[in-house]
Design a protein around this motif. Sequence first.
Motif, PDB file in Angstrom:
ATOM      1  N   ALA A  22      15.361  36.756 -39.887  1.00 46.71           N
ATOM      2  CA  ALA A  22      15.880  35.396 -39.773  1.00 46.71           C
ATOM      3  C   ALA A  22      15.216  34.613 -38.650  1.00 46.71           C
ATOM      4  CB  ALA A  22      17.388  35.444 -39.560  1.00 46.71           C
ATOM      5  N   LEU A  23      15.005  35.259 -37.502  1.00 44.72           N
ATOM      6  CA  LEU A  23      14.500  34.558 -36.324  1.00 44.72           C
ATOM      7  C   LEU A  23      12.991  34.649 -36.161  1.00 44.72           C
ATOM      8  CD1 LEU A  23      17.246  35.745 -33.803  1.00 44.72           C
ATOM      9  CD2 LEU A  23      17.191  33.613 -35.137  1.00 44.72           C
ATOM     10  N   GLY A  24      12.360  35.618 -36.849  1.00 47.19           N
ATOM     11  CA  GLY A  24      10.938  35.872 -36.637  1.00 47.19           C
ATOM     12  C   GLY A  24      10.737  36.901 -35.542  1.00 47.19           C
ATOM     13  N   ALA A  25       9.621  37.598 -35.606  1.00 48.96           N
ATOM     14  CA  ALA A  25       9.353  38.646 -34.613  1.00 48.96           C
ATOM     15  C   ALA A  25       7.900  39.085 -34.726  1.00 48.96           C
ATOM     16  CB  ALA A  25      10.294  39.839 -34.843  1.00 48.96           C
ATOM     17  N   ALA A  26       7.442  39.759 -33.690  1.00 48.48           N
ATOM     18  CA  ALA A  26       6.159  40.458 -33.730  1.00 48.48           C
ATOM     19  C   ALA A  26       6.479  41.950 -33.796  1.00 48.48           C
ATOM     20  CB  ALA A  26       5.315  40.142 -32.502  1.00 48.48           C
ATOM     21  N   VAL A  27       6.059  42.609 -34.871  1.00 45.96           N
ATOM     22  CA  VAL A  27       6.502  43.971 -35.149  1.00 45.96           C
ATOM     23  C   VAL A  27       5.290  44.897 -35.231  1.00 45.96           C
ATOM     24  CG1 VAL A  27       7.745  45.441 -36.786  1.00 45.96           C
ATOM     25  CG2 VAL A  27       8.488  43.084 -36.419  1.00 45.96           C
ATOM     26  N   ALA A  28       5.406  46.080 -34.651  1.00 45.62           N
ATOM     27  CA  ALA A  28       4.341  47.083 -34.742  1.00 45.62           C
ATOM     28  C   ALA A  28       4.392  47.739 -36.116  1.00 45.62           C
ATOM     29  CB  ALA A  28       4.518  48.129 -33.649  1.00 45.62           C
ATOM     30  N   VAL A  29       3.227  47.961 -36.709  1.00 46.20           N
ATOM     31  CA  VAL A  29       3.137  48.626 -38.006  1.00 46.20           C
ATOM     32  C   VAL A  29       2.021  49.653 -37.943  1.00 46.20           C
ATOM     33  CG1 VAL A  29       1.599  46.826 -38.905  1.00 46.20           C
ATOM     34  CG2 VAL A  29       2.872  48.266 -40.496  1.00 46.20           C
ATOM     35  N   ASP A  30       2.278  50.815 -38.514  1.00 47.62           N
ATOM     36  CA  ASP A  30       1.261  51.873 -38.552  1.00 47.62           C
ATOM     37  C   ASP A  30       0.316  51.640 -39.722  1.00 47.62           C
ATOM     38  OD1 ASP A  30       2.188  53.308 -36.351  1.00 47.62           O
ATOM     39  OD2 ASP A  30       3.675  54.382 -37.559  1.00 47.62           O
ATOM     40  N   TRP A  54      18.147  40.119 -38.151  1.00 44.15           N
ATOM     41  CA  TRP A  54      17.822  39.095 -37.148  1.00 44.15           C
ATOM     42  C   TRP A  54      16.321  38.945 -36.964  1.00 44.15           C
ATOM     43  CZ3 TRP A  54      21.052  43.224 -36.595  1.00 44.15           C
ATOM     44  CH2 TRP A  54      20.522  44.375 -35.985  1.00 44.15           C
ATOM     45  N   GLU A  55      15.544  40.024 -37.147  1.00 37.18           N
ATOM     46  CA  GLU A  55      14.088  39.904 -37.085  1.00 37.18           C
ATOM     47  C   GLU A  55      13.589  39.022 -38.227  1.00 37.18           C
ATOM     48  OE1 GLU A  55      12.499  44.063 -35.123  1.00 37.18           O
ATOM     49  OE2 GLU A  55      13.175  44.106 -37.219  1.00 37.18           O
ATOM     50  N   GLY A  74      12.770  33.201 -41.118  1.00 37.42           N
ATOM     51  CA  GLY A  74      13.221  32.969 -42.484  1.00 37.42           C
ATOM     52  C   GLY A  74      12.526  33.831 -43.520  1.00 37.42           C
ATOM     53  N   THR A  75      12.056  35.010 -43.119  1.00 39.42           N
ATOM     54  CA  THR A  75      11.379  35.915 -44.053  1.00 39.42           C
ATOM     55  C   THR A  75      12.400  36.705 -44.867  1.00 39.42           C
ATOM     56  OG1 THR A  75       9.377  36.138 -42.716  1.00 39.42           O
ATOM     57  CG2 THR A  75       9.884  37.944 -44.216  1.00 39.42           C
ATOM     58  N   SER A  76      12.179  36.800 -46.179  1.00 40.11           N
ATOM     59  CA  SER A  76      13.073  37.547 -47.067  1.00 40.11           C
ATOM     60  C   SER A  76      12.400  38.825 -47.556  1.00 40.11           C
ATOM     61  CB  SER A  76      13.475  36.691 -48.274  1.00 40.11           C
ATOM     62  OG  SER A  76      14.227  35.567 -47.884  1.00 40.11           O
ATOM     63  N   SER A  77      13.211  39.744 -48.071  1.00 41.13           N
ATOM     64  CA  SER A  77      12.681  40.984 -48.645  1.00 41.13           C
ATOM     65  C   SER A  77      11.703  40.665 -49.771  1.00 41.13           C
ATOM     66  CB  SER A  77      13.821  41.841 -49.196  1.00 41.13           C
ATOM     67  OG  SER A  77      14.538  42.464 -48.161  1.00 41.13           O
ATOM     68  N   GLY A  78      10.656  41.468 -49.841  1.00 40.75           N
ATOM     69  CA  GLY A  78       9.647  41.285 -50.876  1.00 40.75           C
ATOM     70  C   GLY A  78       8.446  40.490 -50.426  1.00 40.75           C
ATOM     71  N   ARG A  79       8.568  39.758 -49.329  1.00 41.90           N
ATOM     72  CA  ARG A  79       7.424  38.977 -48.845  1.00 41.90           C
ATOM     73  C   ARG A  79       6.344  39.917 -48.345  1.00 41.90           C
ATOM     74  NH1 ARG A  79       7.631  33.694 -44.810  1.00 41.90           N
ATOM     75  NH2 ARG A  79       5.377  33.271 -44.808  1.00 41.90           N
ATOM     76  N   ARG A  80       5.090  39.600 -48.648  1.00 45.96           N
ATOM     77  CA  ARG A  80       3.957  40.410 -48.199  1.00 45.96           C
ATOM     78  C   ARG A  80       3.262  39.721 -47.037  1.00 45.96           C
ATOM     79  NH1 ARG A  80       0.009  42.336 -52.746  1.00 45.96           N
ATOM     80  NH2 ARG A  80      -0.388  40.091 -52.818  1.00 45.96           N
TER      81      ARG A  80
END
Length: 308
Positions: free
Chosen positions: A228-236, A225-226, A249-255
């Motif tokens: 498909a819908l978009g999100a703001a995600v924390a990353v280390d 759902w993140e 609409g982000t798919s696996s492999g996108r940078r």
Amino acid sequence: MAPRRDYYEVLGVGRNADADEIQRAYRKLVRAYHPDVNKDPGAEDKFKEISEAYSVLSDPETRRRYDAFGHDFRQVPPDVDPAEWARARAGAGAGGQRRQARPGDFGFGEGVDLEDLLGGMFGGRGRRHWGPVPGADQEAELTLSVEEAYHGGRRTITLPGGRRLEVNIPPGVTNGQRIRLGGQGGHGSDGAPAGDLLLITRIAPHLRYRVEGRDIHASLPLAPWEAALGAAVAVDTPGGEAKVKVPPGTSSGRRLRLKGRGMPNPRGAPGDFFAEVRIMVPARLTDEERRLFEQLAAVSRFDPRGRS
């Protein structure tokens, strides 16, 4: 003390191996023996041995000198040509009184007279006085974690022979970068200055980060759902936590690029941080989750395989 193993033997390659073969062998061994992965008590020493062998054989000029002089190549003055050395070495053994030197057999004290060899190379006869000779530059490998390379700082290192040095590591050093320590190399003769010590930095493999130049790459796991819908995600990142915006609409492999969050650069723009999307699904679904997924499957016309 056990004799040092031939560097080609350490990496498991032949002496005629090309650069790609040497790099492949190194990467395979690093994955097997890195202390963060291999908890065997001897893994750290094995990893250091592998790293030292790779640092020598991956550099064409250093490899050429190692092939000619063996493990003592750092003690031979840099202006001594290996081809001339080989001819002089053969001549030194022609007198019949000394054991002829063999490739890699340069302990200087086991039948090979360095002054006679050098004298023969340049037309001298027997022993001669060369006058003050500056110390040779020496090289050693400095293995750093991604975090150490990113932040820099003080580090105590132990060199062959047990000598310890305090080293100031600048922030943002890259793989293969050389840190020069003036006057810490080979001793000069007759009051001549010592050579320099060149520390060749190697960034160790990391469980989370992959460094390419000054850019840093890491996986970014997302729920369906993140993505498909978009999100703001924390990353280390090595520089601390950052927020990455995931477009709908982000798919696996996108940078997803975080500009300037890669390795620092004291002389210019820093590298970038790339979060590489991996869509994850729950290993076990609750009854409600299953019901909702089944409802989505029933109403969605999306075909990920693109069939008409």
